[in-house]
Scaffold this motif. Structure first.
Motif, PDB file in Angstrom:
ATOM      1  N   ASN A  44       0.808  -1.224   0.000  1.00 14.27           N
ATOM      2  CA  ASN A  44       0.000   0.000   0.000  1.00 14.27           C
ATOM      3  C   ASN A  44       0.842   1.275   0.000  1.00 14.27           C
ATOM      4  OD1 ASN A  44      -2.354  -1.459  -0.099  1.00 14.27           O
ATOM      5  ND2 ASN A  44      -2.591  -1.519   2.124  1.00 14.27           N
ATOM      6  N   LYS A  45       1.996   1.250   0.654  1.00 14.26           N
ATOM      7  CA  LYS A  45       2.859   2.436   0.664  1.00 14.26           C
ATOM      8  C   LYS A  45       3.370   2.751  -0.740  1.00 14.26           C
ATOM      9  CE  LYS A  45       4.352   2.272   5.437  1.00 14.26           C
ATOM     10  NZ  LYS A  45       5.480   2.247   6.366  1.00 14.26           N
ATOM     11  N   LEU A  46       3.776   1.730  -1.457  1.00 13.97           N
ATOM     12  CA  LEU A  46       4.239   1.935  -2.823  1.00 13.97           C
ATOM     13  C   LEU A  46       3.082   2.370  -3.728  1.00 13.97           C
ATOM     14  CD1 LEU A  46       6.551   1.833  -4.868  1.00 13.97           C
ATOM     15  CD2 LEU A  46       5.991  -0.587  -5.253  1.00 13.97           C
ATOM     16  N   ALA A  47       1.899   1.852  -3.466  1.00 15.45           N
ATOM     17  CA  ALA A  47       0.724   2.240  -4.256  1.00 15.45           C
ATOM     18  C   ALA A  47       0.431   3.733  -4.096  1.00 15.45           C
ATOM     19  CB  ALA A  47      -0.489   1.407  -3.851  1.00 15.45           C
ATOM     20  N   VAL A  48       0.515   4.225  -2.873  1.00 18.78           N
ATOM     21  CA  VAL A  48       0.297   5.653  -2.619  1.00 18.78           C
ATOM     22  C   VAL A  48       1.391   6.478  -3.288  1.00 18.78           C
ATOM     23  CG1 VAL A  48       0.258   7.429  -0.819  1.00 18.78           C
ATOM     24  CG2 VAL A  48      -1.000   5.301  -0.490  1.00 18.78           C
ATOM     25  N   LYS A  49       2.626   6.012  -3.199  1.00 19.24           N
ATOM     26  CA  LYS A  49       3.747   6.727  -3.826  1.00 19.24           C
ATOM     27  C   LYS A  49       3.573   6.793  -5.340  1.00 19.24           C
ATOM     28  CE  LYS A  49       8.749   6.596  -4.355  1.00 19.24           C
ATOM     29  NZ  LYS A  49       9.971   5.835  -4.126  1.00 19.24           N
ATOM     30  N   LYS A  50       3.193   5.692  -5.955  1.00 25.83           N
ATOM     31  CA  LYS A  50       2.990   5.671  -7.407  1.00 25.83           C
ATOM     32  C   LYS A  50       1.805   6.539  -7.810  1.00 25.83           C
ATOM     33  CE  LYS A  50       6.238   3.012  -8.881  1.00 25.83           C
ATOM     34  NZ  LYS A  50       7.269   3.463  -9.798  1.00 25.83           N
ATOM     35  N   ALA A  51       0.751   6.529  -7.003  1.00 25.32           N
ATOM     36  CA  ALA A  51      -0.408   7.374  -7.305  1.00 25.32           C
ATOM     37  C   ALA A  51      -0.019   8.847  -7.280  1.00 25.32           C
ATOM     38  CB  ALA A  51      -1.536   7.102  -6.310  1.00 25.32           C
ATOM     39  N   ARG A  52       0.766   9.239  -6.299  1.00 28.40           N
ATOM     40  CA  ARG A  52       1.219  10.632  -6.226  1.00 28.40           C
ATOM     41  C   ARG A  52       2.134  10.981  -7.405  1.00 28.40           C
ATOM     42  NH1 ARG A  52       2.397  10.751   0.218  1.00 28.40           N
ATOM     43  NH2 ARG A  52       0.228  11.048   0.848  1.00 28.40           N
ATOM     44  N   THR A  53       3.018  10.071  -7.755  1.00 30.11           N
ATOM     45  CA  THR A  53       3.915  10.309  -8.883  1.00 30.11           C
ATOM     46  C   THR A  53       3.130  10.464 -10.180  1.00 30.11           C
ATOM     47  OG1 THR A  53       5.655   9.020  -7.799  1.00 30.11           O
ATOM     48  CG2 THR A  53       5.879   9.390 -10.170  1.00 30.11           C
ATOM     49  N   LEU A  54       2.169   9.583 -10.403  1.00 36.95           N
ATOM     50  CA  LEU A  54       1.370   9.660 -11.624  1.00 36.95           C
ATOM     51  C   LEU A  54       0.469  10.892 -11.625  1.00 36.95           C
ATOM     52  CD1 LEU A  54       0.541   5.895 -12.133  1.00 36.95           C
ATOM     53  CD2 LEU A  54       1.962   7.337 -13.593  1.00 36.95           C
ATOM     54  N   LEU A  55      -0.020  11.300 -10.471  1.00 37.02           N
ATOM     55  CA  LEU A  55      -0.806  12.530 -10.395  1.00 37.02           C
ATOM     56  C   LEU A  55       0.070  13.734 -10.729  1.00 37.02           C
ATOM     57  CD1 LEU A  55      -3.566  13.775  -9.771  1.00 37.02           C
ATOM     58  CD2 LEU A  55      -2.843  13.968  -7.395  1.00 37.02           C
ATOM     59  N   LEU A  56       1.308  13.723 -10.273  1.00 33.60           N
ATOM     60  CA  LEU A  56       2.251  14.790 -10.630  1.00 33.60           C
ATOM     61  C   LEU A  56       2.499  14.806 -12.146  1.00 33.60           C
ATOM     62  CD1 LEU A  56       4.221  17.016  -9.665  1.00 33.60           C
ATOM     63  CD2 LEU A  56       5.947  15.233  -9.462  1.00 33.60           C
ATOM     64  N   ILE A  99      -7.719  27.300 -18.242  1.00 34.06           N
ATOM     65  CA  ILE A  99      -7.345  27.660 -16.871  1.00 34.06           C
ATOM     66  C   ILE A  99      -7.982  26.705 -15.870  1.00 34.06           C
ATOM     67  CG2 ILE A  99      -7.560  29.449 -15.104  1.00 34.06           C
ATOM     68  CD1 ILE A  99      -7.419  31.483 -17.475  1.00 34.06           C
ATOM     69  N   VAL A 100      -9.268  26.469 -16.006  1.00 33.52           N
ATOM     70  CA  VAL A 100      -9.979  25.602 -15.065  1.00 33.52           C
ATOM     71  C   VAL A 100      -9.490  24.162 -15.179  1.00 33.52           C
ATOM     72  CG1 VAL A 100     -12.248  24.671 -14.465  1.00 33.52           C
ATOM     73  CG2 VAL A 100     -11.989  27.094 -14.954  1.00 33.52           C
ATOM     74  N   CYS A 101      -9.256  23.711 -16.392  1.00 33.41           N
ATOM     75  CA  CYS A 101      -8.777  22.360 -16.615  1.00 33.41           C
ATOM     76  C   CYS A 101      -7.413  22.133 -15.955  1.00 33.41           C
ATOM     77  CB  CYS A 101      -8.692  22.091 -18.111  1.00 33.41           C
ATOM     78  SG  CYS A 101      -8.146  20.441 -18.556  1.00 33.41           S
ATOM     79  N   LEU A 102      -6.545  23.104 -16.081  1.00 32.03           N
ATOM     80  CA  LEU A 102      -5.214  23.002 -15.489  1.00 32.03           C
ATOM     81  C   LEU A 102      -5.303  22.865 -13.979  1.00 32.03           C
ATOM     82  CD1 LEU A 102      -2.137  23.166 -15.751  1.00 32.03           C
ATOM     83  CD2 LEU A 102      -2.357  25.633 -15.665  1.00 32.03           C
ATOM     84  N   LEU A 103      -6.217  23.595 -13.367  1.00 31.37           N
ATOM     85  CA  LEU A 103      -6.311  23.590 -11.910  1.00 31.37           C
ATOM     86  C   LEU A 103      -7.125  22.428 -11.351  1.00 31.37           C
ATOM     87  CD1 LEU A 103      -6.952  27.420 -11.391  1.00 31.37           C
ATOM     88  CD2 LEU A 103      -4.789  26.166 -11.152  1.00 31.37           C
ATOM     89  N   LEU A 104      -8.164  22.029 -12.047  1.00 27.67           N
ATOM     90  CA  LEU A 104      -9.127  21.095 -11.440  1.00 27.67           C
ATOM     91  C   LEU A 104      -9.238  19.732 -12.083  1.00 27.67           C
ATOM     92  CD1 LEU A 104     -12.081  23.588 -10.806  1.00 27.67           C
ATOM     93  CD2 LEU A 104     -10.318  22.846  -9.214  1.00 27.67           C
ATOM     94  N   TRP A 105      -8.796  19.536 -13.291  1.00 29.03           N
ATOM     95  CA  TRP A 105      -9.079  18.289 -13.960  1.00 29.03           C
ATOM     96  C   TRP A 105      -8.295  17.115 -13.379  1.00 29.03           C
ATOM     97  CZ3 TRP A 105      -7.743  14.069 -16.804  1.00 29.03           C
ATOM     98  CH2 TRP A 105      -8.774  13.459 -17.519  1.00 29.03           C
ATOM     99  N   SER A 106      -7.011  17.274 -13.118  1.00 31.82           N
ATOM    100  CA  SER A 106      -6.181  16.155 -12.628  1.00 31.82           C
ATOM    101  C   SER A 106      -6.627  15.596 -11.286  1.00 31.82           C
ATOM    102  CB  SER A 106      -4.716  16.590 -12.559  1.00 31.82           C
ATOM    103  OG  SER A 106      -4.209  16.756 -13.856  1.00 31.82           O
ATOM    104  N   PRO A 107      -6.959  16.415 -10.309  1.00 30.99           N
ATOM    105  CA  PRO A 107      -7.382  15.820  -9.033  1.00 30.99           C
ATOM    106  C   PRO A 107      -8.710  15.077  -9.124  1.00 30.99           C
ATOM    107  CG  PRO A 107      -6.860  18.131  -8.731  1.00 30.99           C
ATOM    108  CD  PRO A 107      -6.826  17.847 -10.181  1.00 30.99           C
ATOM    109  N   VAL A 108      -9.510  15.368 -10.129  1.00 32.65           N
ATOM    110  CA  VAL A 108     -10.820  14.756 -10.252  1.00 32.65           C
ATOM    111  C   VAL A 108     -10.739  13.467 -11.055  1.00 32.65           C
ATOM    112  CG1 VAL A 108     -13.197  15.173 -11.020  1.00 32.65           C
ATOM    113  CG2 VAL A 108     -11.833  17.044 -10.123  1.00 32.65           C
ATOM    114  N   LEU A 109      -9.538  13.109 -11.512  1.00 31.92           N
ATOM    115  CA  LEU A 109      -9.347  11.898 -12.310  1.00 31.92           C
ATOM    116  C   LEU A 109     -10.266  10.832 -11.814  1.00 31.92           C
ATOM    117  CD1 LEU A 109      -5.477  11.663 -12.438  1.00 31.92           C
ATOM    118  CD2 LEU A 109      -6.937  12.352 -14.290  1.00 31.92           C
TER     119      LEU A 109
END
Length: 109
Positions: A44-56, A99-109
């Protein structure tokens, strides 16, 4: 009711802005697969790390495409044969979306 100008501007803007979300959609599919495989393996720790990396990565890719879309939208919209009012409205929609897409689209994946 919307007039012809608004409908045409919305159709053009909708078509153009769909290209801006392609990288985010691709990363979304990757997050589902990669994190699911890692979490299924019990790490689970690696899963969280990979999720954060891919979100970045999603933020980075979406940032590039949204900035390009914002900068190039006058040239892209000029490829359509639109009246000046419709063209201006389509540009406004695309710039707002960028502008809105840049700020809000990725976290809503």
């Amino acid at each position: 009711m919307l007039g012809t100008t608004a409908v045409a501007a919305n159709a053009v803007a909708g078509t153009i802005t769909n290209f801006a979300i392609i990288p985010g959609t691709a990363v979304s599919l990757a997050i589902t697969t990669v994190v699911g495989q890692i979490a299924g393996a019990g790490d689970n720790k690696l899963a969280v790390k990979k999720a954060r990396t891919l979100l970045l990565w999603s933020y980075l890719c979406m940032g590039i495409t949204c900035m390009l879309l914002f900068a190039l939208c006058p040239y892209i919209v000029s490829l359509y044969n639109l009246e000046e009012v419709t063209k201006d409205l389509a540009l406004e929609i695309i710039k707002f979306f960028s502008i809105v897409c840049l700020l809000l689209w990725s976290p809503v994946l």
